[in-house]
Design a protein around this motif. Structure first.
Motif, PDB file in Angstrom:
ATOM      1  N   VAL A  90     -17.735  23.059 -38.565  1.00 57.07           N
ATOM      2  CA  VAL A  90     -16.690  23.918 -38.903  1.00 57.07           C
ATOM      3  C   VAL A  90     -16.682  25.090 -38.084  1.00 57.07           C
ATOM      4  O   VAL A  90     -17.363  25.553 -37.654  1.00 57.07           O
ATOM      5  N   CYS A  91     -15.293  25.006 -37.600  1.00 55.85           N
ATOM      6  CA  CYS A  91     -14.979  26.205 -36.494  1.00 55.85           C
ATOM      7  C   CYS A  91     -14.105  26.999 -37.011  1.00 55.85           C
ATOM      8  O   CYS A  91     -13.776  28.072 -36.224  1.00 55.85           O
ATOM      9  N   THR A  92     -13.081  26.881 -38.025  1.00 57.30           N
ATOM     10  CA  THR A  92     -12.314  28.052 -38.546  1.00 57.30           C
ATOM     11  C   THR A  92     -12.675  27.965 -40.022  1.00 57.30           C
ATOM     12  O   THR A  92     -12.746  26.963 -40.685  1.00 57.30           O
ATOM     13  N   TRP A  93     -12.164  29.115 -40.682  1.00 57.07           N
ATOM     14  CA  TRP A  93     -12.288  29.394 -42.016  1.00 57.07           C
ATOM     15  C   TRP A  93     -11.367  30.235 -42.458  1.00 57.07           C
ATOM     16  O   TRP A  93     -10.725  31.135 -41.806  1.00 57.07           O
ATOM     17  N   HIS A  94     -11.035  30.269 -43.874  1.00 53.83           N
ATOM     18  CA  HIS A  94      -9.861  31.009 -44.592  1.00 53.83           C
ATOM     19  C   HIS A  94     -10.357  31.166 -46.002  1.00 53.83           C
ATOM     20  O   HIS A  94     -10.397  30.550 -46.794  1.00 53.83           O
ATOM     21  N   PRO A  95     -10.751  32.614 -46.409  1.00 54.31           N
ATOM     22  CA  PRO A  95     -11.051  32.792 -47.654  1.00 54.31           C
ATOM     23  C   PRO A  95      -9.557  32.970 -48.389  1.00 54.31           C
ATOM     24  O   PRO A  95      -8.799  33.659 -48.146  1.00 54.31           O
ATOM     25  N   LEU A  96      -9.459  32.359 -49.305  1.00 56.18           N
ATOM     26  CA  LEU A  96      -8.441  32.406 -50.005  1.00 56.18           C
ATOM     27  C   LEU A  96      -8.063  33.639 -51.006  1.00 56.18           C
ATOM     28  O   LEU A  96      -9.089  34.286 -51.505  1.00 56.18           O
ATOM     29  N   PRO A  97      -6.975  34.125 -51.198  1.00 59.14           N
ATOM     30  CA  PRO A  97      -6.716  35.482 -51.914  1.00 59.14           C
ATOM     31  C   PRO A  97      -7.069  34.961 -53.414  1.00 59.14           C
ATOM     32  O   PRO A  97      -7.093  33.995 -53.787  1.00 59.14           O
ATOM     33  N   PRO A  98      -7.830  36.127 -54.059  1.00 59.58           N
ATOM     34  CA  PRO A  98      -7.817  36.006 -55.810  1.00 59.58           C
ATOM     35  C   PRO A  98      -6.556  35.274 -56.138  1.00 59.58           C
ATOM     36  O   PRO A  98      -5.685  35.750 -55.778  1.00 59.58           O
TER      37      PRO A  98
END
Lengths: 87, 499
Positions: free
Chosen positions: B301-309
């Motif tokens: 894993v090299c990038t990540w994105h938390p999704l908005p609620p």
């Protein structure tokens, strides 16, 4: 008794579009073991059986042992309906 | 050097009574103490082989508590593991064993591995059989501190062994454990097979934090109703899986029947999650936070994105793959060959940093081709096309290799797929180019629509509002299911046979 299998045959051939000619779908044709029916189709079949025959699958019942052929499915549906009445 | 399994050894001491593994299929559980003693036994048996430090040990084992113990045992013996897909064709596994020049193989006693020239086991214990392979010691030159090798199928069809060191794996594992706040109270599903890199999170981030792993067999993971009941029964808090598997849950999982309120996070990776399917999942798992993780096996894993609620945005296109993880840097290789380490514009994504692989085992030429040098750093060329959005987040645009040219136009097949994913009735789509005398003669689309085939005219009309005319597909083929590789990704090789 033939009724369940007729309905099933109709559903498998015309709704699920299993890659079979009508005459190839025998009562003992192995659907899962012979890889005619894939995993999504099995799930859709379960959904159809629950609606049509008013039964409910338990998590461990969604298996090849209960879904592998017309004979097997019919026996499973009958057994489910009997136990539902007894309950 | 820090060792990848150090956290697991720590748990064996401080949390020895805690459950490390639930394995409902085998009706067995393992505590951390038991896991450690099994791993220790395997490690001792391996040490009897007196292999050079860091040698490769093939694991020919199905997903089971023994397989996890074997992973830990190999590392404890200061060796590196190479997990095989037991369901893959023998010819492929044979190729891997030979190409890797692995020194030993660990299999189940009852499995008769068809591909050993030397068939008598060196040692047997606890239902396992340890074989010395026929490869000549010392085998290929291996990097210092090697932890594991995972084979991925290259675009050419020849599997390549991705070499990952303890240090590289730990960059991701330590970050993931902290970021997702894993604690002994957590229960994680372990869905990915060992030869798939998603398993690194489950095994190493999960077990080093003292979590309990709920081990699912491949056929169990394909039964959403069973997964649904397990989530409730075992109080699963964290799930990491591919969208292909996750998107079956809303329709077939009967979530209403089960209590999923303990689920606090859902991580997905491996492919694009179409928005309608993602929304349906957020609906049933409303207590959970969602994260999009990105990274090829070569970088982990090299990038990540938390999704908005849920409900706070009305995004219609797939979520970004987001920002680089803190241990890695990203750059963009532009069409004109320039490399920009400032994240803007679009092009091929390059990754440099702690989690990146050492190279492909025994394939120095392929390794060189996969890497670029820039600003005194080595960058892995992902082959994935990205664009940077107005928030500075990376958007996935498809595979580079899937760029075709038709009528003089460049067409990215992934872009057609992305447009189809916006169609509500379509749950999955894969796009391929049919070639004739080395030029594209037609663009084919294979799609899954649970309600049944859709008229060609309707699909074309929908697409013509989203993509240029020259990109419009020529054929649409409805399938009950898109063929998948063993790592649950679209199997383009299999689809090619259907053109």
């Amino acid at each position: 008794m033939a009724q369940i299998k007729d309905q099933l045959r109709e559903y498998l051939l015309n709704e699920l579009n299993l890659p079979l000619q009508p005459e190839e779908l025998q009562d003992d044709t192995l659907l899962v073991s012979d890889r005619i029916m894939d995993s999504i189709s099995s799930l859709m079949l379960v959904e159809y059986l629950e609606k049509t025959f008013n039964i409910s699958f338990e998590p461990h019942e969604v298996t090849a042992e209960n879904l592998d052929s017309l004979n097997i499915i019919e026996a499973f549906v009958n057994q489910k309906q009997v136990s539902a009445k007894a309950a | 050097m820090q060792r990848l399994h150090k956290g697991i050894l720590h748990q064996a001491v401080t949390n020895s009574e805690g459950v490390a593994i639930y394995f409902p299929f085998g009706k067995s559980n393992l505590t951390y103490g038991q896991l450690h003693s099994q791993a220790h036994k395997i490690s001792l048996a391996l040490q009897d082989l007196s292999l050079p430090k860091g040698s490769l040990v093939v694991l020919y084992l199905d997903k089971s508590p023994e397989a996890i113990a074997a992973v830990v045992g190999v590392l404890m013996a200061e060796l590196a593991y190479l997990p095989l897909d037991v369901d893959a064709p023998d010819s492929r596994n044979q190729f891997i064993i030979e190409q890797s020049q692995a020194q030993a193989v660990l299999a189940r006693e009852e499995t008769e591995p068809p591909f050993f020239t030397q068939t008598l086991p060196f040692n047997k214990f606890d239902g396992l059989a340890l074989y010395r392979s026929s490869a000549k010691a010392p085998g290929l030159k291996l990097p210092e501190g090697l932890a594991y090798v995972l084979y991925t199928s290259g675009s050419t069809g020849v599997p390549k062994g991705v070499m990952v060191t303890h240090t590289a794996a730990l960059a991701f594992v330590d970050w993931a454990r902290a970021t997702f706040a894993l604690k002994p109270e957590d229960t994680l599903t372990s869905i990915a097979p060992l030869h798939f890199d998603l398993s690194i999170f489950d095994i190493f981030a999960g077990l080093s934090a003292g979590c309990s792993l709920l081990l699912l067999t491949p056929s169990e993971s394909k039964n959403p109703l069973l997964v649904s009941s397990y989530i409730a029964e075992y109080g699963v808090t964290t799930i990491y899986a591919t969208p292909t598997l996750l998107q079956l849950m809303p329709r077939f999982g009967k979530a209403g029947r089960y209590d999923h309120s303990q689920l606090r996070q859902v991580l997905f990776a491996g492919e694009v999650f179409p928005i309608p399917a993602l929304r349906a999942l957020q609906e049933i798992w409303h207590t959970a936070k969602f994260y999009n993780l990105y990274g090829p096996t070569e970088t982990n894993v090299c990038t990540w994105h938390p999704l908005p609620p849920k409900g706070t945005d009305d995004r219609k296109t797939p979520y970004p793959i987001g920002q680089p993880c803190p241990y890695d840097r990203c750059a963009i290789l532009k069409e004109d060959g320039d490399i920009s380490s400032e994240l803007k514009g679009s092009g091929e994504l390059l990754v440099s940093g702690a989690s990146v692989m050492t190279g492909y085992l025994g394939m120095p030429e392929q390794t060189r081709q996969a890497m670029a040098e820039h600003e005194g750093r080595v960058w892995y060329k992902t082959g994935d096309l990205v664009a940077v959005d107005s928030n500075g987040d990376l958007l996935y645009r498809g595979r580079r290799g899937r760029m075709i040219k038709r009528r003089g136009y460049r067409i990215e097949l992934g872009e057609i797929e992305a447009a189809l994913h916006q169609y509500k009735a379509i749950t999955q789509a894969a796009c391929l180019a049919k070639e004739k005398e080395q030029s594209v003669s037609a663009i084919w689309v294979f799609y899954v629509a649970p309600e049944g085939p859709l008229p060609h005219t309707l699909l074309t009309e929908f697409l013509s509002e989203r993509i240029p005319e020259y990109m419009l597909p020529d054929r649409f083929v409805h399938l009950p299911e898109i063929p998948q590789t063993s790592s649950q990704k679209i199997d383009y090789q299999a689809l090619k046979q259907m053109l």
